[in-house]
Design a protein around this motif. Structure first.
Motif, PDB file in Angstrom:
ATOM      1  N   CYS A  18      17.265 -23.332  28.640  1.00 57.44           N
ATOM      2  CA  CYS A  18      17.949 -24.964  29.705  1.00 57.44           C
ATOM      3  C   CYS A  18      17.802 -26.213  29.278  1.00 57.44           C
ATOM      4  O   CYS A  18      18.977 -27.037  28.980  1.00 57.44           O
ATOM      5  CB  CYS A  18      16.080 -24.711  30.333  1.00 57.44           C
ATOM      6  SG  CYS A  18      16.285 -24.643  32.005  1.00 57.44           S
ATOM      7  N   SER A  25      26.595 -31.190  26.504  1.00 65.06           N
ATOM      8  CA  SER A  25      27.472 -30.649  27.021  1.00 65.06           C
ATOM      9  C   SER A  25      28.450 -31.391  27.339  1.00 65.06           C
ATOM     10  O   SER A  25      29.692 -31.944  28.531  1.00 65.06           O
ATOM     11  CB  SER A  25      26.117 -29.803  28.482  1.00 65.06           C
ATOM     12  OG  SER A  25      25.979 -31.101  28.737  1.00 65.06           O
ATOM     13  N   GLU A  26      27.824 -33.266  27.164  1.00 68.39           N
ATOM     14  CA  GLU A  26      29.412 -33.453  27.466  1.00 68.39           C
ATOM     15  C   GLU A  26      30.430 -34.163  26.326  1.00 68.39           C
ATOM     16  O   GLU A  26      29.941 -34.322  25.625  1.00 68.39           O
ATOM     17  CB  GLU A  26      28.576 -35.051  27.978  1.00 68.39           C
ATOM     18  CG  GLU A  26      27.480 -35.510  29.436  1.00 68.39           C
ATOM     19  CD  GLU A  26      27.844 -35.256  30.629  1.00 68.39           C
ATOM     20  OE1 GLU A  26      29.605 -36.014  30.394  1.00 68.39           O
ATOM     21  OE2 GLU A  26      27.517 -35.608  31.148  1.00 68.39           O
ATOM     22  N   ALA A  28      33.556 -35.044  24.425  1.00 72.09           N
ATOM     23  CA  ALA A  28      33.327 -36.350  24.487  1.00 72.09           C
ATOM     24  C   ALA A  28      35.066 -37.413  24.667  1.00 72.09           C
ATOM     25  O   ALA A  28      35.979 -36.550  24.996  1.00 72.09           O
ATOM     26  CB  ALA A  28      33.686 -36.802  22.715  1.00 72.09           C
TER      27      ALA A  28
ATOM     28  N   GLN C  42      15.118 -34.700  34.584  1.00 76.72           N
ATOM     29  CA  GLN C  42      16.643 -34.410  34.040  1.00 76.72           C
ATOM     30  C   GLN C  42      17.600 -35.257  34.867  1.00 76.72           C
ATOM     31  O   GLN C  42      19.067 -35.150  34.349  1.00 76.72           O
ATOM     32  CB  GLN C  42      16.848 -32.901  34.217  1.00 76.72           C
ATOM     33  CG  GLN C  42      18.153 -32.357  34.291  1.00 76.72           C
ATOM     34  CD  GLN C  42      17.726 -30.073  35.222  1.00 76.72           C
ATOM     35  OE1 GLN C  42      16.568 -29.754  33.839  1.00 76.72           O
ATOM     36  NE2 GLN C  42      18.806 -30.372  35.630  1.00 76.72           N
ATOM     37  N   ARG C  50      25.738 -40.201  32.376  1.00 76.49           N
ATOM     38  CA  ARG C  50      27.301 -39.961  32.980  1.00 76.49           C
ATOM     39  C   ARG C  50      26.884 -41.550  33.868  1.00 76.49           C
ATOM     40  O   ARG C  50      28.318 -42.491  32.883  1.00 76.49           O
ATOM     41  CB  ARG C  50      26.515 -39.161  34.375  1.00 76.49           C
ATOM     42  CG  ARG C  50      28.257 -39.169  35.147  1.00 76.49           C
ATOM     43  CD  ARG C  50      28.551 -38.222  34.812  1.00 76.49           C
ATOM     44  NE  ARG C  50      30.087 -37.880  35.781  1.00 76.49           N
ATOM     45  CZ  ARG C  50      31.284 -37.241  36.154  1.00 76.49           C
ATOM     46  NH1 ARG C  50      31.461 -35.948  34.579  1.00 76.49           N
ATOM     47  NH2 ARG C  50      31.853 -36.924  36.770  1.00 76.49           N
ATOM     48  N   ARG C 123      36.655 -37.557  30.637  1.00 75.99           N
ATOM     49  CA  ARG C 123      35.773 -36.712  30.464  1.00 75.99           C
ATOM     50  C   ARG C 123      35.742 -35.656  30.054  1.00 75.99           C
ATOM     51  O   ARG C 123      35.202 -34.861  29.721  1.00 75.99           O
ATOM     52  CB  ARG C 123      35.362 -35.768  32.125  1.00 75.99           C
ATOM     53  CG  ARG C 123      35.756 -37.352  32.988  1.00 75.99           C
ATOM     54  CD  ARG C 123      33.976 -37.350  32.988  1.00 75.99           C
ATOM     55  NE  ARG C 123      34.104 -38.899  34.022  1.00 75.99           N
ATOM     56  CZ  ARG C 123      32.649 -40.423  34.025  1.00 75.99           C
ATOM     57  NH1 ARG C 123      32.645 -39.810  33.060  1.00 75.99           N
ATOM     58  NH2 ARG C 123      32.879 -40.612  35.058  1.00 75.99           N
ATOM     59  N   GLY C 124      36.992 -35.641  28.848  1.00 75.32           N
ATOM     60  CA  GLY C 124      36.535 -33.868  28.064  1.00 75.32           C
ATOM     61  C   GLY C 124      36.745 -33.377  28.377  1.00 75.32           C
ATOM     62  O   GLY C 124      36.437 -32.201  28.047  1.00 75.32           O
ATOM     63  N   ARG C 131      46.068 -24.269  33.122  1.00 73.60           N
ATOM     64  CA  ARG C 131      46.517 -25.206  32.658  1.00 73.60           C
ATOM     65  C   ARG C 131      45.618 -26.797  33.900  1.00 73.60           C
ATOM     66  O   ARG C 131      45.579 -26.308  35.253  1.00 73.60           O
ATOM     67  CB  ARG C 131      48.307 -25.664  32.405  1.00 73.60           C
ATOM     68  CG  ARG C 131      48.655 -25.349  33.843  1.00 73.60           C
ATOM     69  CD  ARG C 131      50.511 -25.464  33.698  1.00 73.60           C
ATOM     70  NE  ARG C 131      50.902 -25.061  34.774  1.00 73.60           N
ATOM     71  CZ  ARG C 131      51.286 -26.157  35.210  1.00 73.60           C
ATOM     72  NH1 ARG C 131      50.612 -27.196  35.768  1.00 73.60           N
ATOM     73  NH2 ARG C 131      52.003 -24.985  36.702  1.00 73.60           N
ATOM     74  N   GLU C 144      32.227 -24.496  37.625  1.00 70.60           N
ATOM     75  CA  GLU C 144      31.062 -24.295  39.644  1.00 70.60           C
ATOM     76  C   GLU C 144      31.909 -23.747  40.129  1.00 70.60           C
ATOM     77  O   GLU C 144      31.655 -22.632  41.208  1.00 70.60           O
ATOM     78  CB  GLU C 144      30.251 -24.909  39.165  1.00 70.60           C
ATOM     79  CG  GLU C 144      29.033 -25.004  38.161  1.00 70.60           C
ATOM     80  CD  GLU C 144      27.966 -25.876  38.918  1.00 70.60           C
ATOM     81  OE1 GLU C 144      27.928 -26.560  39.502  1.00 70.60           O
ATOM     82  OE2 GLU C 144      27.487 -26.404  37.435  1.00 70.60           O
ATOM     83  N   THR C 184      31.184 -27.705  31.599  1.00 68.79           N
ATOM     84  CA  THR C 184      30.496 -29.072  30.517  1.00 68.79           C
ATOM     85  C   THR C 184      29.240 -29.629  31.214  1.00 68.79           C
ATOM     86  O   THR C 184      28.516 -30.041  30.803  1.00 68.79           O
ATOM     87  CB  THR C 184      31.072 -30.285  31.622  1.00 68.79           C
ATOM     88  OG1 THR C 184      31.265 -30.491  32.715  1.00 68.79           O
ATOM     89  CG2 THR C 184      32.987 -30.357  31.196  1.00 68.79           C
ATOM     90  N   GLY C 185      28.793 -28.802  31.860  1.00 72.43           N
ATOM     91  CA  GLY C 185      27.427 -28.866  33.120  1.00 72.43           C
ATOM     92  C   GLY C 185      26.941 -31.051  33.239  1.00 72.43           C
ATOM     93  O   GLY C 185      25.773 -31.586  33.664  1.00 72.43           O
ATOM     94  N   THR C 186      28.151 -31.138  33.859  1.00 76.59           N
ATOM     95  CA  THR C 186      27.960 -32.600  34.999  1.00 76.59           C
ATOM     96  C   THR C 186      28.460 -32.523  35.977  1.00 76.59           C
ATOM     97  O   THR C 186      29.104 -31.024  36.625  1.00 76.59           O
ATOM     98  CB  THR C 186      29.193 -33.176  34.518  1.00 76.59           C
ATOM     99  OG1 THR C 186      30.291 -33.292  33.928  1.00 76.59           O
ATOM    100  CG2 THR C 186      28.431 -33.835  33.061  1.00 76.59           C
ATOM    101  N   LEU C 378      14.718 -24.743  37.401  1.00 76.25           N
ATOM    102  CA  LEU C 378      15.321 -26.204  36.455  1.00 76.25           C
ATOM    103  C   LEU C 378      16.903 -24.648  35.877  1.00 76.25           C
ATOM    104  O   LEU C 378      17.773 -25.657  35.808  1.00 76.25           O
ATOM    105  CB  LEU C 378      14.739 -26.226  35.389  1.00 76.25           C
ATOM    106  CG  LEU C 378      13.540 -27.314  35.328  1.00 76.25           C
ATOM    107  CD1 LEU C 378      13.454 -27.680  33.563  1.00 76.25           C
ATOM    108  CD2 LEU C 378      14.463 -28.814  35.994  1.00 76.25           C
ATOM    109  N   ARG C 379      17.254 -23.948  35.392  1.00 77.36           N
ATOM    110  CA  ARG C 379      18.631 -23.234  35.961  1.00 77.36           C
ATOM    111  C   ARG C 379      18.915 -22.826  37.269  1.00 77.36           C
ATOM    112  O   ARG C 379      20.157 -23.197  36.664  1.00 77.36           O
ATOM    113  CB  ARG C 379      17.539 -21.585  35.124  1.00 77.36           C
ATOM    114  CG  ARG C 379      18.501 -21.299  34.925  1.00 77.36           C
ATOM    115  CD  ARG C 379      18.983 -19.514  33.754  1.00 77.36           C
ATOM    116  NE  ARG C 379      18.842 -20.633  32.054  1.00 77.36           N
ATOM    117  CZ  ARG C 379      18.863 -19.836  31.153  1.00 77.36           C
ATOM    118  NH1 ARG C 379      18.921 -18.390  31.174  1.00 77.36           N
ATOM    119  NH2 ARG C 379      19.367 -21.033  30.309  1.00 77.36           N
ATOM    120  N   PRO C 382      19.191 -26.700  39.463  1.00 78.35           N
ATOM    121  CA  PRO C 382      19.382 -28.078  39.219  1.00 78.35           C
ATOM    122  C   PRO C 382      19.385 -28.757  40.207  1.00 78.35           C
ATOM    123  O   PRO C 382      19.071 -30.386  39.877  1.00 78.35           O
ATOM    124  CB  PRO C 382      19.538 -27.611  37.712  1.00 78.35           C
ATOM    125  CG  PRO C 382      20.957 -26.626  38.328  1.00 78.35           C
ATOM    126  CD  PRO C 382      20.467 -25.080  39.479  1.00 78.35           C
TER     127      PRO C 382
END
Lengths: 310, 241, 388
Positions: A18, A25-26, A28, C42, C50, C123-124, C131, C144, C184-186, C378-379, C382
């Protein structure tokens, strides 16, 4: 006991998993590498960008001669546009593809923004097709604003301001001297043309002459023949209108100005039947081997030469 | 005073010398008192303890096991004198040197027969090697007492006689110097009781352990080397035969 | 000790039902506060991270929480719109890079974030396939969304109609998937990105249809020399294709096209401060610093969490007492067993040791279970906190 140990280990691994997922993860922000060039898709933009940052740092994205109102970027061109440090375009009126492509607003400079609200020329509009060809929308707002020397100066100032700083060219300040002189020369040619016309009207096949004629005080009569070189028959109403205009001796200069592509067949017919000499006038909108000002100035010279025998 | 008629050269399984033990009774009754001038049980010797209820038979067993500590006198098991030992040391010695068989067998219901047999090793914190050796001995004992096929079963799935055999194996698994039995046949029918006593005697003797058994069943006494009357341990040594 | 541990383990194993119930009770009592704490932590970290990465959000005056949550996490909200010309006006000031955001629509339940390439760069977001969505009618999917919907570049995704029974509203738009972004986990992973112009098509402000002179005569209401009036029944294109792309056009002043918010990325902290004060002083827009808004918001959230922590504490305490009662009663029931062990030669206080070790075993297994359940929550869930 083994079961307990396995459970504890699994928990630890799951928890580590986890935290790993979250770590770093963010992305740059702002890491995209931009190319230090100004991407352009039109002749005026290329002229002004080169004046502001130097020709070496200007990149053509559209092919030579691609008509502004019909060209649209393919994937490669779009990538080139969004990866340039600056994109200099005329605007939605002259380049309709801009309404449908996602250019970066912060890096895109629009020359049309330099045109004051009241300086736009509007003409009647209608949409139609002829033969089996594409449909066309005519009229609305005339897009060739850069042909007006004053507007071209305003655009030059705007592009200079927006490009010079962005590409590390130092303080944005005033019109580059060379460009100023060339615009003056072009303006002088327009004045000379107006003088040569001595109040007579120009007959043109396209509204693209509107701005320069307004600036020079030249009366313009536009008849939209809709000849695209495909051999399709001309617009009958426009031909009738042209014949009427041609019949008004002394009112016009005896020339038929082609701001778009000259149709040799019709030009010959106009010469024989209507007594109108056809003159090509390059408005400098597309990308070409010569820059916009050169083409505009030369066109003005040629036109003046064409009407001077009178 | 001694409990033996003649000196014996065999090593002592247990011996009590000049032991005096007493505790206050509840109000209105006479205080309890047990005195043993001298009692020696030799290795491989079997003795039965008789006496009326409340005469101190169980107390004698507990003194021999080191569960109770006498007010005076000496108690030794397997040649180790218990009196100077701390409580923890006495417990360790008990787990190592003494095997106990109770009237109710007192097997742990959540363990299998084999695990019950190994409990004395478990409680004294035997090493892996000791446990491995103990397991081999337990299997051998189970074979000897006739429960080899029942080792995986919990007590609830065993008959009274089978439980008794598990309890006997548990008492012998540590190879103790002394086996103490507190009315181990009290809950068995006469045939089973007779068989159990024979088994106990046989296995204790085979392993050279001294055996002291409290019993009310006078029909079994002739199987023992000696019969001790707990009421007569002071002075005469209490031996009735 | 190992012998006593063995006996404790065997006792617990032999009384499976009782032990399982005890483990379940303790695990549940642990799982609730652990999970709540971990998720809240978390949530807190994610929210703050963010927010910290987003210098300034500019939007129409109104609820600053709605503006921030919509701009950062794409939470559905009824934000007043900002005309596009405001972005251009801000851009003229040159204090920052301004990124347009439009977030009114969804596609199969996922927020459609209409923006520009600057957002993707900021946000990268990196395409893992295909594309960026740079053309009208194109979308690029967060990781996701792509995974959940099983979509790849070249597939189509329909927007969700906003007013199902209102035929005056534009129909669902069939959008082409141009690319899929790396995870990105966001919140970006759960969004559908498109160019802001595509949102204007969804709004019905821009549309494409057959040219006026090609329209079926039955749909023509009147035809003058320079204009054609057509019936509202004229079908607009529900998909932007290579062939019809050029027919898409705007109605009205493009400068007034709506945005939900504008992200501002100032070149320096000073520029940011100047910009914020200038925007707020002008009054027709509001500029908010996401970190301060999130701090305020979390202040409230964590006051509520403190209450739930207290409740969790009581729950844990009550469970601990009940478990103690169970072990106490168990020790009473096991008196005979303890006496036997004592007589056999077990160490003093063997009873306490056995009960204590069994309790420790129960706690360990319950703790492991609760830990596992917390990790699993959590996994796989989340967003449990954020869904409430």
């Amino acid at each position: 006991m083994g079961t307990v140990r396995t459970l504890l280990l699994s928990t630890a691994i799951a928890l580590c998993g986890c935290s790993d997922r979250r770590a770093g993860s963010e992305g740059a922000p702002g890491t995209t590498a931009l190319r230090s060039v100004v991407a352009v898709t039109s002749g005026p933009a290329e002229l002004l960008a080169a004046a502001a940052v130097g020709p070496d740092r200007v990149e053509r994205v559209a092919p030579k001669g691609a008509p502004l109102d019909r060209w649209r970027p393919d994937d490669g061109a779009l990538d080139a546009l969004v990866s340039a440090r600056r994109v200099l375009v005329l605007g939605d009126e002259a380049e309709p593809w801009l309404q449908r492509a996602g250019l970066p607003p912060s890096r895109t400079a629009r020359l049309e923004a330099a045109v004051p609200e009241g300086r736009w020329i509007e003409v009647g509009s209608f949409t139609h097709t002829h033969g089996g060809g594409e449909s066309h929308t005519h009229g609305g707002v005339v897009a060739e604003t850069w042909t007006d020397p004053d507007l071209l100066r305003a655009m030059a100032l705007r592009s200079d301001e927006q490009l010079r700083g962005a590409l590390g060219g130092g303080e944005a300040a005033q019109l580059p001297a060379g460009l100023e002189g060339r615009i003056d020369a072009y303006a002088a040619e327009l004045k000379a043309l107006a003088a040569a016309l001595d109040g007579r009207a120009l007959i043109a096949t396209h509204h693209g002459m509107e701005y320069l004629c307004r600036w020079a005080g030249i009366r313009l009569e536009v008849t939209e023949l809709e000849l695209d070189g495909s051999g399709a028959p001309p617009n009958d109403a426009a031909v009738r209108e042209l014949a009427e205009l041609a019949g008004l001796e002394g009112v016009h200069a005896g020339v038929l100005v082609w701001p778009g592509r000259l149709d040799p067949t019709f030009a010959e017919m106009a010469r024989q039947e209507l007594g109108l000499r056809s003159v090509d006038f390059d408005l400098g909108g597309t990308l070409s081997d010569r820059d916009t000002l050169t083409r505009l100035t030369r066109s003005a010279v040629s036109l003046r030469a064409a009407i001077e025998p009178e | 005073m001694t409990s033996d008629a003649a000196p014996d050269a065999r090593p002592a399984g247990a011996s009590l010398r000049g032991v005096s033990f007493s505790y206050a009774s509840s109000a209105g009754t006479r205080p309890f008192r047990l005195e043993v001038d001298e009692l020696t049980l030799h290795a491989g010797e079997a003795a039965a303890v008789i006496g009326p209820s409340g005469s101190g038979k169980t107390t004698l067993v507990h003194l021999c096991a080191g569960i109770l500590v006498p007010a005076s006198g000496e108690v030794s098991v397997g040649g180790v004198l218990l009196d100077p030992l701390t409580d923890a040391e006495r417990r360790r010695e008990r787990a190592r040197q003494v095997g106990l068989v109770f009237q109710e067998f007192e097997l742990l219901d959540y363990l299998s027969a084999l695990e019950n047999i190994l409990v004395p090793l478990r409680v004294r914190g035997a090493t892996r090697e000791e446990l491995r050796a103990g397991r081999a001995r337990a299997t051998e004992l189970a074979e000897a007492v006739g429960i080899a096929d029942l080792l995986g079963r919990p007590p609830a799935q065993l008959s009274q006689g089978e439980r008794q055999r598990v309890a006997i194996a548990r008492a012998l698994v540590t190879e103790p110097a002394l086996v103490l039995c507190d009315e181990p046949t009290g809950n068995l029918d006469p045939d089973a009781a007779s068989g159990a006593v024979d088994l106990l005697l046989q296995e204790a003797r085979a392993r050279g352990a001294a055996l002291l058994m409290v019993t009310h069943d006078h029909g079994l006494l002739d199987r023992f080397d000696r019969v001790l009357d707990v009421t007569a341990l002071a002075g005469s040594g209490g031996t009735t035969r | 000790m190992s012998g006593i541990l063995f006996l404790a383990w065997r006792h617990a194993a032999a009384h499976r039902a009782r032990t399982s119930i005890l483990i379940a009770c303790v695990a549940l009592a642990l799982w609730v506060p652990w999970t709540a704490g971990a998720l809240a932590g978390q949530y807190d970290r994610t929210l703050r991270a963010r927010a910290a990465q987003t210098p300034l959000i500019i939007g129409a005056p109104g609820n600053r929480y709605d503006l921030t949550l919509a701009a950062l996490y794409f939470r559905p909200s009824r934000l007043e719109t900002v005309p596009y010309q405001e972005l251009e006006r801000l851009q003229e000031g040159g204090k920052a890079t301004f990124v347009p955001l439009h977030m009114r629509f969804t596609a199969r339940g996922n927020p459609i974030v209409a923006t520009s390439i600057e957002y993707v760069e900021f946000r990268g977001l990196q395409p893992v396939a295909g594309r960026h969505a740079l053309r009208l009618g194109e979308v690029a999917l967060g990781a996701e969304v792509a995974e959940a919907l099983g979509l790849r570049p070249g597939d189509a995704l329909l927007s969700d109609p906003t007013e199902l029974y209102d035929i005056s509203r534009p129909p669902a738009l069939k959008m082409r998937v141009a690319g899929v972004y790396r995870a990105t986990g966001t919140p970006d992973d759960g969004a559908v990105f498109c160019d802001v112009r595509t949102a204007w098509v969804l709004e019905g402000i821009a549309h494409g249809h057959a040219p006026a002179e090609e329209i079926d005569e039955s749909l023509v209401l009147s035809r003058a020399e320079e204009s054609v009036a057509v019936s509202g029944a004229l079908m607009e294109y529900a998909e932007v294709t290579e062939e019809n792309e050029d027919t898409f056009h705007y109605h009205g002043d493009t400068a007034l096209l709506p945005l939900s918010a504008v992200l501002a990325i100032p070149a320096s902290r000073k520029d940011g401060t100047l910009l914020k004060s200038a925007v707020n002083a002008a009054g027709d827009l509001q500029a908010v610093t996401p970190t301060s808004v999130i701090d305020d918001l979390l202040g409230v959230v964590f006051r509520i969490k403190a209450f739930f922590d207290l409740v969790g504490g009581f729950l844990l305490g009550t469970t601990a007492l009940l478990v103690s009662v169970v072990f106490l009663l168990s020790s009473r029931l096991r008196t005979a067993e303890m006496r036997t062990l004592d007589r056999i030669g077990a160490p003093r206080r063997v009873g306490a040791g056995l009960i204590g070790l069994e309790a420790v075993l129960v706690l360990l297994v319950a703790g492991a279970l609760a830990g596992g359940a917390t990790a699993a929550t959590l996994r796989w869930l989340p967003d449990l906190v954020s869904t409430f």
